[in-house]
Design an enzyme around this catalytic site. Sequence first.
Site, PDB file in Angstrom:
ATOM      1  N   CYS A 119       0.741  -1.017   0.077  1.00  0.00           N
ATOM      2  CA  CYS A 119      -0.045  -0.079  -0.093  1.00  0.00           C
ATOM      3  C   CYS A 119       0.895   1.297  -0.094  1.00  0.00           C
ATOM      4  O   CYS A 119       1.784   1.434   0.719  1.00  0.00           O
ATOM      5  CB  CYS A 119      -1.126   0.052   1.112  1.00  0.00           C
ATOM      6  SG  CYS A 119      -2.168  -1.113   1.221  1.00  0.00           S
TER       7      CYS A 119
ATOM      8  N   ARG B 283       6.532  -0.811  -4.268  1.00  0.00           N
ATOM      9  CA  ARG B 283       6.295  -1.213  -2.969  1.00  0.00           C
ATOM     10  C   ARG B 283       5.465  -2.347  -3.096  1.00  0.00           C
ATOM     11  O   ARG B 283       5.112  -3.198  -2.279  1.00  0.00           O
ATOM     12  CB  ARG B 283       5.330  -0.200  -2.282  1.00  0.00           C
ATOM     13  CG  ARG B 283       6.436   0.876  -1.649  1.00  0.00           C
ATOM     14  CD  ARG B 283       5.229   2.130  -1.323  1.00  0.00           C
ATOM     15  NE  ARG B 283       4.898   1.883   0.129  1.00  0.00           N
ATOM     16  CZ  ARG B 283       5.541   2.242   1.050  1.00  0.00           C
ATOM     17  NH1 ARG B 283       6.584   2.630   1.435  1.00  0.00           N
ATOM     18  NH2 ARG B 283       5.003   1.930   2.360  1.00  0.00           N
TER      19      ARG B 283
ATOM     20  N   TRP C 185      -2.438  -3.064  -1.613  1.00  0.00           N
ATOM     21  CA  TRP C 185      -1.815  -4.468  -1.787  1.00  0.00           C
ATOM     22  C   TRP C 185      -2.915  -5.114  -0.512  1.00  0.00           C
ATOM     23  O   TRP C 185      -2.905  -5.120   0.641  1.00  0.00           O
ATOM     24  CB  TRP C 185      -0.662  -4.595  -1.048  1.00  0.00           C
ATOM     25  CG  TRP C 185       0.136  -5.876  -1.115  1.00  0.00           C
ATOM     26  CD1 TRP C 185       0.816  -6.226  -2.413  1.00  0.00           C
ATOM     27  CD2 TRP C 185       0.046  -6.911  -0.076  1.00  0.00           C
ATOM     28  NE1 TRP C 185       1.250  -7.674  -2.038  1.00  0.00           N
ATOM     29  CE2 TRP C 185       0.969  -8.080  -0.772  1.00  0.00           C
ATOM     30  CE3 TRP C 185      -0.291  -6.890   1.264  1.00  0.00           C
ATOM     31  CZ2 TRP C 185       1.111  -9.140  -0.080  1.00  0.00           C
ATOM     32  CZ3 TRP C 185      -0.159  -8.215   1.786  1.00  0.00           C
ATOM     33  CH2 TRP C 185       0.643  -9.108   1.272  1.00  0.00           C
TER      34      TRP C 185
ATOM     35  N   ASN D 165      -3.345   3.081   4.589  1.00  0.00           N
ATOM     36  CA  ASN D 165      -2.231   2.219   4.587  1.00  0.00           C
ATOM     37  C   ASN D 165      -2.249   1.569   5.955  1.00  0.00           C
ATOM     38  O   ASN D 165      -2.016   2.461   6.793  1.00  0.00           O
ATOM     39  CB  ASN D 165      -0.960   2.723   3.951  1.00  0.00           C
ATOM     40  CG  ASN D 165       0.231   1.826   4.480  1.00  0.00           C
ATOM     41  OD1 ASN D 165      -0.092   0.451   4.182  1.00  0.00           O
ATOM     42  ND2 ASN D 165       1.329   2.346   4.087  1.00  0.00           N
ATOM     43  N   GLY D 166      -2.220   0.371   6.227  1.00  0.00           N
ATOM     44  CA  GLY D 166      -2.135  -0.033   7.591  1.00  0.00           C
ATOM     45  C   GLY D 166      -3.430  -1.397   7.671  1.00  0.00           C
ATOM     46  O   GLY D 166      -3.848  -1.649   6.818  1.00  0.00           O
TER      47      GLY D 166
ATOM     48  N   GLU E 172      19.779 -17.270   0.048  1.00  0.00           N
ATOM     49  CA  GLU E 172      19.708 -15.877  -0.565  1.00  0.00           C
ATOM     50  C   GLU E 172      19.336 -16.232  -1.983  1.00  0.00           C
ATOM     51  O   GLU E 172      18.442 -15.676  -2.564  1.00  0.00           O
ATOM     52  CB  GLU E 172      20.657 -14.722  -0.447  1.00  0.00           C
ATOM     53  CG  GLU E 172      20.477 -13.670  -1.040  1.00  0.00           C
ATOM     54  CD  GLU E 172      19.274 -12.722  -0.878  1.00  0.00           C
ATOM     55  OE1 GLU E 172      18.345 -13.238  -0.093  1.00  0.00           O
ATOM     56  OE2 GLU E 172      19.144 -12.104  -1.786  1.00  0.00           O
TER      57      GLU E 172
ATOM     58  N   LYS F  89      15.935 -15.468  -4.281  1.00  0.00           N
ATOM     59  CA  LYS F  89      15.874 -14.813  -5.247  1.00  0.00           C
ATOM     60  C   LYS F  89      15.229 -15.272  -6.466  1.00  0.00           C
ATOM     61  O   LYS F  89      14.570 -14.756  -7.095  1.00  0.00           O
ATOM     62  CB  LYS F  89      17.376 -14.280  -5.748  1.00  0.00           C
ATOM     63  CG  LYS F  89      17.828 -12.856  -6.121  1.00  0.00           C
ATOM     64  CD  LYS F  89      17.685 -11.956  -5.237  1.00  0.00           C
ATOM     65  CE  LYS F  89      16.479 -11.864  -4.121  1.00  0.00           C
ATOM     66  NZ  LYS F  89      16.560 -11.203  -2.939  1.00  0.00           N
TER      67      LYS F  89
ATOM     68  N   GLU G  92      11.148 -16.088  -5.759  1.00  0.00           N
ATOM     69  CA  GLU G  92      10.501 -14.660  -5.851  1.00  0.00           C
ATOM     70  C   GLU G  92      10.085 -13.994  -7.011  1.00  0.00           C
ATOM     71  O   GLU G  92       9.095 -13.455  -7.280  1.00  0.00           O
ATOM     72  CB  GLU G  92      10.906 -13.798  -4.531  1.00  0.00           C
ATOM     73  CG  GLU G  92      11.950 -12.872  -5.232  1.00  0.00           C
ATOM     74  CD  GLU G  92      12.578 -11.663  -3.883  1.00  0.00           C
ATOM     75  OE1 GLU G  92      11.441 -11.169  -3.490  1.00  0.00           O
ATOM     76  OE2 GLU G  92      13.569 -11.491  -3.768  1.00  0.00           O
TER      77      GLU G  92
ATOM     78  N   HIS H  91      19.998 -36.769   3.629  1.00  0.00           N
ATOM     79  CA  HIS H  91      19.475 -37.036   4.741  1.00  0.00           C
ATOM     80  C   HIS H  91      17.825 -36.989   4.678  1.00  0.00           C
ATOM     81  O   HIS H  91      17.028 -36.694   5.688  1.00  0.00           O
ATOM     82  CB  HIS H  91      19.743 -36.159   5.993  1.00  0.00           C
ATOM     83  CG  HIS H  91      21.121 -36.617   6.457  1.00  0.00           C
ATOM     84  ND1 HIS H  91      21.572 -37.788   7.047  1.00  0.00           N
ATOM     85  CD2 HIS H  91      22.064 -35.764   6.257  1.00  0.00           C
ATOM     86  CE1 HIS H  91      22.953 -37.640   7.306  1.00  0.00           C
ATOM     87  NE2 HIS H  91      23.491 -36.495   6.612  1.00  0.00           N
TER      88      HIS H  91
ATOM     89  N   LYS I   5       7.178  -4.436  -1.569  1.00  0.00           N
ATOM     90  CA  LYS I   5       8.739  -4.192  -1.069  1.00  0.00           C
ATOM     91  C   LYS I   5       8.766  -3.951   0.124  1.00  0.00           C
ATOM     92  O   LYS I   5       9.765  -4.534   0.846  1.00  0.00           O
ATOM     93  CB  LYS I   5       8.977  -2.925  -2.052  1.00  0.00           C
ATOM     94  CG  LYS I   5      10.479  -2.281  -1.812  1.00  0.00           C
ATOM     95  CD  LYS I   5      11.508  -3.261  -2.488  1.00  0.00           C
ATOM     96  CE  LYS I   5      13.164  -2.946  -2.155  1.00  0.00           C
ATOM     97  NZ  LYS I   5      13.916  -3.970  -2.636  1.00  0.00           N
TER      98      LYS I   5
HETATM   99  O1  M6R Z   1      13.122  -3.875   4.127  1.00  0.00           O
HETATM  100  P1  M6R Z   1      13.340  -5.308   4.766  1.00  0.00           P
HETATM  101  O2  M6R Z   1      14.884  -5.527   4.475  1.00  0.00           O
HETATM  102  O3  M6R Z   1      13.212  -5.244   6.093  1.00  0.00           O
HETATM  103  O4  M6R Z   1      12.567  -6.346   3.813  1.00  0.00           O
HETATM  104  C1  M6R Z   1      12.784  -7.800   4.230  1.00  0.00           C
HETATM  105  C2  M6R Z   1      12.021  -8.730   3.163  1.00  0.00           C
HETATM  106  O5  M6R Z   1      10.684  -8.319   3.053  1.00  0.00           O
HETATM  107  C3  M6R Z   1      12.834  -8.434   2.082  1.00  0.00           C
HETATM  108  O6  M6R Z   1      14.286  -8.502   2.147  1.00  0.00           O
HETATM  109  C4  M6R Z   1      12.347  -9.390   1.191  1.00  0.00           C
HETATM  110  O7  M6R Z   1      12.614 -10.795   1.564  1.00  0.00           O
HETATM  111  C5  M6R Z   1      12.929  -9.069  -0.436  1.00  0.00           C
HETATM  112  N1  M6R Z   1      12.013  -8.980  -1.332  1.00  0.00           N
HETATM  113  C6  M6R Z   1      13.740 -10.284  -1.040  1.00  0.00           C
HETATM  114  O8  M6R Z   1      14.387 -10.016  -2.090  1.00  0.00           O
END
Ligand code: M6R
Length: 591
Positions: free
Chosen positions: A2, A27, A75, A101-102, A468, A472, A475, A491, A586
């Site tokens: 949002c 976002r 969102w 937003n919230g 990580e 990536k 997502e 295992h 985001k």
């Molecule tokens: O803003 P932040 O670093 O706290 O966000 C944490 C996660 O939401 C963020 O890293 C998310 O996993 C990314 N989209 C991954 O690419």
Amino acid sequence: MCGIVGYIGDLQAKSIVLKGLKQLEYRGYDSAGIALMQEDTLQHTIFKDIGRVSHLASLVDSVSDARLGIGHTRWATHGPVTQANAHPHQSRNGRFLVVHNGVIENYKQLIKDYLNDEVLKSQTDSEVIVNLIALFAKTNPVPIAILKTLNLLEGSYALLILDQDNPTVLYGAKHKSPLLLGKCPKGHILASDMLAMCEEATHFYAIPDQTLLTLSEQHVDLSNLEGESLTLTYEHLEMDALQCDLGNHPHYMLKEIYEQPTVIRRIVEKYYEESLLSDEFIQKIKAAERLYILAAGTSLNAGYIGKVLIERLANIPVEVHIASEFAYHPPLLVKKPVFIMISQSGETADLRACLINIKKLGFPIFTITNVKTSTLAREADDFLEIFAGPEIAVASTKAYTAQIAVLAILSEALGHHYDMRSKLAQVAQSMDYFLSQASHVQNLVKMLLTKRNAFYIGRGLDYFVCLEAALKLKEISYIQTEGFAAGELKHGTIALIEKDTPVIAIISSLSIAANTESNLQEVKARGAKALVIATDDLNLSDVDIVLNHVDALLTPMVTVLPAQMIAYYAAHMLGYDIDKPRNLAKSVTVE
Ligand code: M6R
């Protein structure tokens, strides 16, 4: 997650609000809306629909010269993605309009106590707010009606409110959700973040929680929820609109991947030339019996690397926790802990929940963040900035390597001299080298990946990079991917390996190279298609992506780059929206 923008002033509100919404697209959102208020006719117009801001822009009358407007990207949390659930929401009597937003946690109770639920047109929690304001405004002046409403709300809100009977005023309110006030040469902007105001505003004010704002073109009145006046202190807005420009890149993610060597050099310059780590700050952390790193997603994955760096260089034990777990299931704490929150956005609600709990216990907290005006930067005792510049793509890339760089500099400051400055300079060089010939990764992706699934395997630091790398890939390409400790495969998880399952191994240390290689043989023997990413100092044969070696503790900053490119090209190959993957936001401002 949002985004809201509102403008009041002497310029065309429509273009400022739509431009702001466009900047907030990163976002994450699924529908968008705008309301414009025409001062002369006392008429407002609302446009809202599911889909992109560009679609919304095509719906808005081209002639609107309104000087007051509010906009929203939604969102979905309460209620599905529909036009009715999109904001702005209007009160039953038509007088008030709200974007929110919230999350209002007690909205059902409020409907029961104050509103007849038949009147509601949407399934959102937000529509309750606008109807409560209208209800209280029947017998109270509008600011009092808004205050009465705010005092009933449980949860989080950043709100913009229009009153059709008073087209020269924009109301705003904030609690727990981000909201900034921007001062422009001709008016004021309220927005979820700076990107939405960086072209117009020259100064900004980070609005504290539990604040009501009453804005006109020239004036701003601030009060707390008891109606007592607050003072306003602006800061100079340093963000340059060009920083948010795509330049020659087709996507923000690619732009941000390529920015990494520059970001690392900037961090080195800032921290070493400007001595950003004060003795007092370092002594406070050194006094800790144990450090607790709390984070989510990519920042969490950077936290795992931070643990290794701090334990090796500073000899202080470190625990790393998922923020959303720590908030409600904290471990047994030592008597003298220090908490480190890592968050690119500084707005992650799961972390804020932790922060509130830790503050109650009175323990020191500092935040490592990219946004120095963020909630977590302001509310922690201290913060360290990562200087990565705006990260727009939902998939975090440069923030990860920047967070590790800052953790590395911190580890050296907490421990002993390690010549980190020149080691980070070498990292930037190695990144430059890989990026200069990274386009060949596209062919490897085409040969290796299918839509179905993939595995990253590694040991030690490489394993943390695998977490990580997998995040990536999944997502943005929606390929189900697991990051796995190479030795743990046998295992159980090896049962998932079949003909042509893609397995990518990351190998950056001699001490584990032979073991990871034999784990790779095990999966190949079961039909897996393998790809190896390794550093050149190991002299391994059959390596597909060779990286210039760097210091053993800093290898994640380099080995992650091919993984970022693999994710980028996989999403590209599959034709997905790389910068705005489905279902994601985001900055995740709900728990
Ligand atoms: O803003 P932040 O670093 O706290 O966000 C944490 C996660 O939401 C963020 O890293 C998310 O996993 C990314 N989209 C991954 O690419």
